[in-house]
Design a protein around this motif. Structure first.
Motif: not given
Length: 293
Positions: A81-82, A160-166, A206-213
């Motif tokens: 996880h990022e 979309s990343f928050l919806d499937r965060y884990d 997938r939550g890692s991509l929210h972190s990156l964005l």
């Protein structure tokens, strides 16, 4: 110059991080060696890109620390996880680890980051006055501001990343399949023996991509104050924007230099010659100048 390698562990936020500390061989100079903490690409581990640069810099006379960030490699923490703020805390702990080592001059410590690590190194240097210089190689200087032209698309992606965060997804995948780092180029490194490392995992939340964005490295540029900045970047790079690298250089307030290389691929600066040697030479010259006793 030869060097000695030691496996080390250090703790931040109650999480144990695993590192490789390299000390140049021979007598320690008066006051200690200049030192560098090295942080690498998204999902990367210390036996890959960060370790390769740390080894070369150690051979050039710097004490170096390459380590696994929380959640990756042999370090503790939430797996794959990022954690952007967590990674910045890891870098602060790495600087502390170097500064307390008897062979290191605590007044001559720098950060070097490759790929996404370039963005973390810049942000960490802006927040830590102990860091005397910072260098980014093929750096990912993330900037949420860059998505302003399409705010609706940006917010839809975040949702979309928050919806499937884990949920987990592959870090890389061949033949255009879904992955956090999509495309054949990342697969050519991480999906092959080029990146072979026993603790690397081909997965990320997938939550890692929210972190990156949402991670903002670019805005740290004016906060570097008088901290010298080196940027080494390929003229062509589909994964870490040359335009953002140029913007970082333009916005930095202190001493700065940008070195453009004739790379055609982002991963050329991971392990391909002559690009890695040129990046190392530029970094060595820069650090030698700015980490003088």
């Amino acid at each position: 110059m030869a060097h000695d390698l030691e496996e080390v562990a250090f703790v931040t936020d109650g999480i144990t991080l695993s590192g490789h500390l390299r000390i140049p061989a021979g007598p320690v100079p008066p006051g200690g060696h200049p030192a560098v903490a090295v942080t690498g690409p998204f999902t990367g581990v210390k036996e890959q890109v960060a370790g390769a640069y740390a080894e070369r810099l150690a051979d050039a006379g710097f004490a170096t620390l390459a380590f696994d960030h929380r959640g990756f490699g042999a370090s503790g923490g939430r797996r794959a996880h990022e954690d952007t703020q967590g990674k910045l805390a890891d870098l602060r702990a790495a600087v502390t680890t170097l500064s307390t080592h008897p062979a290191v001059d605590s007044a001559r410590i720098a950060l070097v980051g490759v790929c996404l690590g370039g963005g973390y190194a810049v942000r960490a240097a802006a927040q830590d006055p102990r860091v005397r210089a910072v260098a980014g190689i093929a750096g990912g200087y993330n900037s949420p501001e860059s998505f302003a032209a399409d705010p609706d698309g940006y917010r839809a992606a975040l949702a979309s990343f928050l919806d499937r965060y884990d949920e987990f997804m592959p870090a890389v995948a061949p033949d255009g399949a879904e992955a956090a780092m999509s495309g054949d180029e990342p697969w050519s490194y991480y999906g092959t023996d080029r990146s072979a490392a026993p603790t690397w995992e081909n997965r990320v939340t997938r939550g890692s991509l929210h972190s990156l964005l949402t991670f903002d490295a670019l805005s740290a540029a004016p906060l570097l104050a008088r901290t010298p900045l080196l940027i080494v970047h390929g003229k062509e790079d589909r994964y870490c924007s040359p335009d953002l690298a140029a913007q970082l250089h333009d916005r930095a307030a202190g001493p700065k230099h940008i070195e453009w290389l004739d790379c055609t691929l982002h991963v050329d600066l991971y392990d391909n010659e002559p690009y890695v040697a040129r990046a190392t030479d530029a970094t060595t010259t820069f650090l030698t100048e700015h980490l003088r006793p």
